[in-house]
Design a protein around this motif. Structure first.
Motif, short mmCIF file in Angstrom:
data_model
loop_
_atom_site.label_atom_id
_atom_site.label_comp_id
_atom_site.label_asym_id
_atom_site.label_seq_id
_atom_site.Cartn_x
_atom_site.Cartn_y
_atom_site.Cartn_z
N LEU A 422 0.84 -1.20 0.00
CA LEU A 422 0.00 0.00 0.00
C LEU A 422 0.87 1.25 0.00
N MET A 423 1.92 1.24 0.81
CA MET A 423 2.84 2.37 0.83
C MET A 423 3.50 2.55 -0.52
N THR A 424 3.88 1.43 -1.15
CA THR A 424 4.51 1.50 -2.47
C THR A 424 3.57 2.10 -3.49
N LEU A 425 2.30 1.67 -3.48
CA LEU A 425 1.33 2.19 -4.43
C LEU A 425 1.13 3.69 -4.25
N ILE A 426 1.06 4.12 -2.98
CA ILE A 426 0.87 5.54 -2.72
C ILE A 426 2.08 6.35 -3.19
N LEU A 427 3.27 5.89 -2.80
CA LEU A 427 4.50 6.62 -3.18
C LEU A 427 4.70 6.63 -4.69
N SER A 428 4.55 5.45 -5.31
CA SER A 428 4.77 5.37 -6.76
C SER A 428 3.75 6.20 -7.52
N SER A 429 2.50 6.22 -7.05
CA SER A 429 1.47 7.01 -7.73
C SER A 429 1.81 8.50 -7.65
N LEU A 430 2.20 8.95 -6.45
CA LEU A 430 2.54 10.37 -6.31
C LEU A 430 3.72 10.76 -7.19
N ILE A 431 4.74 9.89 -7.22
CA ILE A 431 5.93 10.20 -8.01
C ILE A 431 5.64 10.16 -9.50
N LEU A 432 4.88 9.14 -9.95
CA LEU A 432 4.58 9.02 -11.37
C LEU A 432 3.66 10.14 -11.85
N VAL A 433 2.74 10.58 -11.01
CA VAL A 433 1.89 11.71 -11.39
C VAL A 433 2.73 12.97 -11.58
N SER A 434 3.76 13.11 -10.75
CA SER A 434 4.62 14.30 -10.85
C SER A 434 5.41 14.35 -12.15
N LEU A 437 2.34 11.12 -15.55
CA LEU A 437 1.60 9.88 -15.80
C LEU A 437 0.27 9.92 -15.07
N ASN A 438 -0.82 9.73 -15.80
CA ASN A 438 -2.14 9.75 -15.18
C ASN A 438 -3.11 8.90 -15.98
N GLY A 439 -4.38 8.92 -15.58
CA GLY A 439 -5.41 8.17 -16.29
C GLY A 439 -5.27 6.66 -16.09
N THR A 440 -5.89 5.90 -16.99
CA THR A 440 -5.85 4.44 -16.88
C THR A 440 -4.44 3.90 -17.05
N THR A 441 -3.64 4.57 -17.88
CA THR A 441 -2.25 4.14 -18.05
C THR A 441 -1.49 4.27 -16.73
N GLY A 442 -1.73 5.36 -16.02
CA GLY A 442 -1.08 5.57 -14.74
C GLY A 442 -1.51 4.55 -13.71
N ALA A 445 0.13 1.21 -14.60
CA ALA A 445 1.56 1.25 -14.29
C ALA A 445 1.80 1.16 -12.80
N ALA A 446 1.02 1.91 -12.01
CA ALA A 446 1.20 1.90 -10.56
C ALA A 446 0.97 0.51 -9.98
N LEU A 447 -0.04 -0.19 -10.48
CA LEU A 447 -0.36 -1.52 -9.95
C LEU A 447 0.70 -2.55 -10.35
N ILE A 448 1.19 -2.47 -11.58
CA ILE A 448 2.21 -3.43 -12.01
C ILE A 448 3.54 -3.14 -11.31
N ILE A 449 3.88 -1.86 -11.15
CA ILE A 449 5.07 -1.49 -10.39
C ILE A 449 4.92 -1.98 -8.95
N GLY A 450 3.73 -1.78 -8.38
CA GLY A 450 3.47 -2.30 -7.04
C GLY A 450 3.60 -3.81 -6.98
N GLY A 451 3.18 -4.49 -8.06
CA GLY A 451 3.32 -5.95 -8.11
C GLY A 451 4.77 -6.40 -8.09
N VAL A 452 5.63 -5.68 -8.80
CA VAL A 452 7.06 -6.02 -8.80
C VAL A 452 7.64 -5.86 -7.39
N VAL A 453 7.37 -4.72 -6.77
CA VAL A 453 7.91 -4.46 -5.43
C VAL A 453 7.32 -5.43 -4.42
N CYS A 454 6.02 -5.64 -4.49
CA CYS A 454 5.34 -6.54 -3.56
C CYS A 454 5.93 -7.95 -3.63
#
Length: 479
Positions: A422-434, A437-442, A445-454
């Motif tokens: 959950l922390m990874t998803l929050i951090l990665s989403s904030l960083i990627l939005v900056s 990256l947004n919308g469905t692509t964002g 990406a956030a979920l798959i990145i979270g999957g790698v870290v998880c």
């Protein structure tokens, strides 16, 4: 060459060593046990396939993945006895190590990737497959430099509950006789106990004060609930981790349920509904429409108490990272020395202390990170900046929280991987939005990145169990 091994752990296996005292494993460094063989690898792969399916089903159904190491160790011991094999200790460790990777990889996937389908996002099979593959590789190579710290330097200071139980199962396979009978009897009693509870419902697995009128009143008015889980697995965990860590866990539960939840519940009416709704992750209208359910003690624990625990784990991990900075420096120093091709002759180490060469670990790490970058850049993100940002997020979070996952497994036997995800998803989403990256692509990406870290964190936690089992029994770390 196989050797006849002792059939009981040394008396100092579970206690701290005295100054100058050495731990000699069941299979000492001078022995040459069979470990990686066609039989052990084949059996391990079969166990991984079977238990992956079981772990995925159970995890998606109840949100919790069972630890596969113990049942796989029992099966490995049983199969060895049925086939009449002797001196199977080294091979049984390999079987459970390969097989148990099923549960940890599944755990890394089910906490993030199903959200892709729940949200209706477009995700291909190869994206799911590669996120689990690369996450598993990262978890292994990032943990190896910390093996000596967790399994050797902290010997006797961490209880390693799951590793202890699995080790005892494997040792019992060598002992036979009364030890094996005791283990079989304990397993049978625990299995029958859970079977009666789950199948016939003779009593509930989780007993709460809500079953009484005064308890229900206390829960509604004061947000105070006392509950006890009576499952055989939880009761057995208490025996394994011992009084000290059982009291620590109990103290944390008491703090949340008897202080934090009641205090927040008592302040709920005084707070602005919009503020309270944001804390609970709902809208103001939802809170006003159903305040009784959303402000229940259980819901306050889920959305306020549990995140506080996750934050505590994260802070403990950060503190642990600073404490373990010496180990990190040693690992980095060794890597630099090997990469420079130092002429200094390495100190000879015994078989039971031989890791993979640091140069090989770094090669695998760099190759994995490059592969993850290509995966993100070609199949997931648009642009170099987003891809570089994503790979930086994956590496930094995986590296920092690998020790957190290992530390949690070493103490309580449970990996807080869902909370760290959950922390990874929050951090990665904030960083990627900056970085645009947004919308469905964002979201994808956030979920798959979270999957790698998880998956990396889950794998690290499971792998430290394997390494500790190997340390107690005397297998070769690099194998």
């Amino acid at each position: 060459m196989e050797e006849n091994n002792p059939t009981s752990l040394p008396e100092n296996a579970y206690r701290e060593l005295k100054p100058g005292e050495e731990y000699t494993p069941l299979m000492p460094a001078a022995s040459a046990p069979r470990e990686v063989t066609p039989y052990s690898v084949t059996m391990g792969v079969i166990m991984a396939v079977v238990f992956s399916a079981a772990a995925a089903f159970l995890g998606l159904k109840v949100g919790q993945v069972f630890e596969a190491a113990i049942p796989i160790a029992i099966i490995a011991v049983g199969m060895g006895n049925v086939l009449g094999k002797k001196n199977m200790l080294g091979q049984n460790v390999i079987i459970q190590s390969i097989g148990a990777s099923s549960g940890v990889i599944v755990a890394g996937a089910i906490f993030t990737l199903p959200a892709l389908y729940i949200l209706g996002l477009d995700a291909a099979f190869w994206q799911v497959f590669l996120s689990s593959l690369f996450g598993g590789l990262l978890g292994i190579v990032l943990l190896i430099p910390f093996r000596k710290y967790f399994v050797k330097e902290m010997h006797g200071k961490y209880p390693f509950p799951e590793a202890t139980a699995t080790t005892e199962v494997l040792v019992s396979g060598e002992k036979g006789g009364s030890q094996a009978k005791l283990l079989a009897a304990a397993g049978l009693i625990g299995g029958l106990y859970d079977f009666v509870v789950g199948t016939f419902g003779l009593w509930t697995e989780s007993v709460s004060t809500r079953i009484c009128s005064w308890g229900a009143m206390a829960a509604e008015k004061f947000k105070v609930v006392f509950s006890v889980n009576t499952s055989a697995a939880v009761l057995g965990l208490g025996y394994i981790i011992g009084l000290k860590y059982a009291l620590i866990i109990t103290a944390g539960s008491a703090l949340v349920w008897f202080i934090i939840v009641p205090v927040v519940g008592s302040l709920a009416e005084a707070l602005d509904p919009a503020v309270m709704a944001s804390l609970l992750g709902v809208t103001r209208d939802d809170l006003l429409a159903d305040p009784q359910r959303l402000l229940s003690a259980e819901n306050l624990f889920q959305f306020i108490g549990k995140p506080l625990g996750i934050g505590g784990i994260a802070m403990a991990g950060i503190i642990g990272i600073f404490k373990q900075s010496r180990i990190i420096r040693q690992a980095v120093g060794l890597a630099v020395t090997e990469l420079k091709g130092s002429k200094i002759q390495p100190v000879a180490v015994g078989r039971t202390d031989r890791d993979l060469p640091m140069k090989r670990i770094l090669t695998i790490l760099v190759a994995t990170l490059l592969s993850v970058f290509v995966f993100f850049h070609v199949g997931l993100l648009d642009g170099w900046v987003q891809s570089l940002t994503a790979i930086a997020v994956v590496f930094v979070i995986s590296f920092l929280f690998t020790t957190v996952a290992a530390n949690a497994i070493a103490i309580v036997g449970t990996n807080p991987v869902s909370g760290m995800t959950l922390m990874t998803l929050i951090l990665s989403s904030l960083i990627l939005v900056s970085v645009g990256l947004n919308g469905t692509t964002g979201m994808t990406a956030a979920l798959i990145i979270g999957g790698v870290v998880c998956t990396a964190l889950s794998m690290a936690g499971g792998f430290i169990t394997d390494l500790k089992i190997g340390y107690w029994l005397g297998t070769t770390p690099r194998k």
